[in-house]
Design an enzyme around this catalytic site. Structure first.
Site, PDB file in Angstrom:
ATOM      1  N   ASP A  54     -23.906  19.826  33.713  1.00 51.62           N
ATOM      2  CA  ASP A  54     -23.424  18.611  33.061  1.00 51.62           C
ATOM      3  C   ASP A  54     -24.126  18.500  31.706  1.00 51.62           C
ATOM      4  O   ASP A  54     -25.305  18.192  31.634  1.00 51.62           O
ATOM      5  CB  ASP A  54     -23.744  17.407  33.946  1.00 51.62           C
ATOM      6  CG  ASP A  54     -23.449  16.063  33.290  1.00 51.62           C
ATOM      7  OD1 ASP A  54     -23.046  16.032  32.104  1.00 51.62           O
ATOM      8  OD2 ASP A  54     -23.648  15.021  33.951  1.00 51.62           O
TER       9      ASP A  54
ATOM     10  N   HIS B  56     -26.191  12.042  37.407  1.00 53.44           N
ATOM     11  CA  HIS B  56     -25.243  10.952  37.207  1.00 53.44           C
ATOM     12  C   HIS B  56     -24.256  10.967  38.372  1.00 53.44           C
ATOM     13  O   HIS B  56     -24.010  11.997  38.989  1.00 53.44           O
ATOM     14  CB  HIS B  56     -24.514  11.195  35.871  1.00 53.44           C
ATOM     15  CG  HIS B  56     -23.621  10.093  35.428  1.00 53.44           C
ATOM     16  ND1 HIS B  56     -22.353   9.898  35.954  1.00 53.44           N
ATOM     17  CD2 HIS B  56     -23.771   9.144  34.461  1.00 53.44           C
ATOM     18  CE1 HIS B  56     -21.772   8.882  35.344  1.00 53.44           C
ATOM     19  NE2 HIS B  56     -22.618   8.392  34.444  1.00 53.44           N
TER      20      HIS B  56
ATOM     21  N   CYS C 271     -25.439   4.415  36.388  1.00 56.43           N
ATOM     22  CA  CYS C 271     -24.670   5.379  37.197  1.00 56.43           C
ATOM     23  C   CYS C 271     -25.584   6.436  37.799  1.00 56.43           C
ATOM     24  O   CYS C 271     -25.248   7.635  37.835  1.00 56.43           O
ATOM     25  CB  CYS C 271     -23.570   6.030  36.369  1.00 56.43           C
ATOM     26  SG  CYS C 271     -22.299   4.880  35.796  1.00 56.43           S
TER      27      CYS C 271
ATOM     28  N   GLN D 255     -25.300  14.695  28.007  1.00 59.28           N
ATOM     29  CA  GLN D 255     -26.401  14.138  27.233  1.00 59.28           C
ATOM     30  C   GLN D 255     -27.126  15.195  26.404  1.00 59.28           C
ATOM     31  O   GLN D 255     -28.055  14.862  25.664  1.00 59.28           O
ATOM     32  CB  GLN D 255     -27.397  13.444  28.166  1.00 59.28           C
ATOM     33  CG  GLN D 255     -26.814  12.301  28.961  1.00 59.28           C
ATOM     34  CD  GLN D 255     -26.401  11.126  28.096  1.00 59.28           C
ATOM     35  OE1 GLN D 255     -26.829  10.975  26.955  1.00 59.28           O
ATOM     36  NE2 GLN D 255     -25.550  10.264  28.635  1.00 59.28           N
TER      37      GLN D 255
ATOM     38  N   LYS E 241     -19.557  10.939  23.436  1.00 59.04           N
ATOM     39  CA  LYS E 241     -21.010  10.840  23.263  1.00 59.04           C
ATOM     40  C   LYS E 241     -21.492  11.640  22.052  1.00 59.04           C
ATOM     41  O   LYS E 241     -22.608  11.437  21.584  1.00 59.04           O
ATOM     42  CB  LYS E 241     -21.727  11.301  24.534  1.00 59.04           C
ATOM     43  CG  LYS E 241     -21.439  10.426  25.753  1.00 59.04           C
ATOM     44  CD  LYS E 241     -22.232  10.864  26.954  1.00 59.04           C
ATOM     45  CE  LYS E 241     -21.789  10.149  28.228  1.00 59.04           C
ATOM     46  NZ  LYS E 241     -22.004   8.702  28.179  1.00 59.04           N
TER      47      LYS E 241
END
Length: 411
Positions: free
Chosen positions: A205, A128, A369, A208, A231
């Protein structure tokens, strides 16, 4: 079909916990397939945020009155809940606005003071922008360079090539746990192990990953792990950065102001200990109270149950999409989360998403993104259907029926 026999969870009842999902859009029942963008909120999260403002609203750590103590206890209580959820110590969790802020904190507070000309920052093709741009800015200011780990044709990370790129000049590896476009789940535990052998600091990261599967940060063995709260069914403007204790102690503050200090004199300042030295100013207190409620909710369902539920939905969706002529799915790694990016021959993704919206179906269209990844895929844009445990098999059938309908209008 929406009651899981293996877990005993009534997923229809779980869905009823999410008030927004009862909406109609353009006169049609809402089908929300954009959870990779932001997750919907259960009633308990909305209630917790509302209750804070109605009954406990005060600033944290600045007053001895009852409301101030209640606000501080609630805010720090959320930190403790998050620590248990991710199997880490609470004094290693920095509360912040989300993954973008968290990665920038690492970039400016860890990387900027340390990297030099000749050093390498290694990132992957599937990142991202929030895990690309901060490193570009650091590289420009330090003279470090960025190298890119490439993918296999199915969208999985080329691990052999990645390990070969972990040379002595690589000081930092920044990698997504789960791709927001491809759904690819990277084997971060093994990758971090290889990085440790080579003395490479790792930044993962987890935006997700955290909403969709069990995440044991201690077991992963990274140096930094970043999460976005909205999220994972929490409020917007919330997130966490986990950092190894040694990094928290060594890193200078990223922002200056109130709360992150012990003592201020015109001659100099003594900074606070632990994560608090990175938490300048008034935080999103109500948001973190809501995120604490979200963590309680997810924990009550069990992240392993959530992952199994979403994998069943993903299998149904992937199979059903094969009935659409000219539809191409991007990302077929052996292990992936419930994210399906796709395009239809001769149809622009924005047109497709617009007509789907008229059918009450919310999907994202665009480049997500992730411009370098879309360039590698050879497409300008895609549509993305991203599922969560509160979705249903009936919604998948309605989505595919709508795709058949709108495709006839566009092709």
């Amino acid at each position: 079909m929406d009651t899981a026999i293996d877990t005993g969870i009534d997923w229809a009842q779980v869905r009823a916990d999410f008030p927004l999902l009862t909406r109609q859009v353009h006169g049609k029942p809402l089908v929300y397939f954009d959870s990779a963008n932001t997750g919907q909120k259960p009633e308990c999260v909305i209630d917790a945020t509302n209750d804070f403002y109605r009954r406990h609203n005060a600033n944290v750590s600045r007053a001895v009155h009852a409301l101030g103590s209640e606000a501080t206890d609630a805010y720090e209580g959320a930190r403790s809940k998050l620590a248990r959820f991710f199997n880490v110590r609470s004094d290693e969790l920095i509360l912040c606005s989300g993954t973008t802020f968290a990665i920038n904190l690492v970039a400016y507070s860890w990387a900027l003071p340390r990297l030099q000309p000749g050093d390498v920052i290694l990132i992957s093709r599937m990142e991202h922008h929030a895990n690309i741009v901060p490193w570009q800015l650091v590289a420009q200011r330090t003279g470090a360079t960025i190298k890119v780990a490439e993918l296999l044709p199915d969208g999985a990370l080329d691990l052999n090539a990645l390990y070969a790129q972990m040379t002595a000049d690589v000081k930092l590896l920044a990698l997504t746990h789960v791709s927001n476009v491809l759904g690819t789940v990277n084997p971060v535990t093994y990758i971090c192990k290889e990085a440790r052998k080579r003395g490479i600091v790792t930044v993962i990261d987890g935006s997700q990953a955290a909403p969709h599967m069990p995440v044991d940060i201690a077991a992963i063995g990274c140096d930094f792990y970043a999460v976005t709260g909205h999220k994972m069914s929490g409020p917007t403007g919330t997130g966490v950065l986990w950092a190894k204790r040694e990094h928290i102690q060594a890193m200078p503050p990223f922002l200056g102001g109130g709360e992150m200090i012990k003592e201020v004199r015109f001659e100099g300042t003594v900074f606070n200990e632990g994560p608090h030295k990175f938490e300048a100013g008034t935080p999103n207190i109500a948001g973190f109270v809501g995120l604490g409620a979200a963590v309680d909710y997810l924990s009550s369902l069990g992240m392993a149950h959530i992952e199994a539920r979403e994998q069943a939905l993903l299998a149904h969706l992937t199979d059903a999409l094969h009935s659409i002529d000219g539809l191409h799915i991007y990302g077929r790694a052996p292990r992936k989360a419930a994210v399906v990016s796709f395009a239809i021959d001769g149809v622009h993704s924005h047109d497709l998403a617009t007509l789907l919206d008229l059918e009450g179906i919310a999907v994202r269209s665009g480049q997500h993104c992730a411009h370098p990844l879309l360039q590698w895929l050879g497409v300008g844009t895609t549509c993305r259907a991203s599922l969560a445990f509160y979705n249903t098999h009936a919604e998948i059938d309605a989505f595919v029926a709508a795709l058949h309908k709108v495709r006839k209008l566009l092709v």
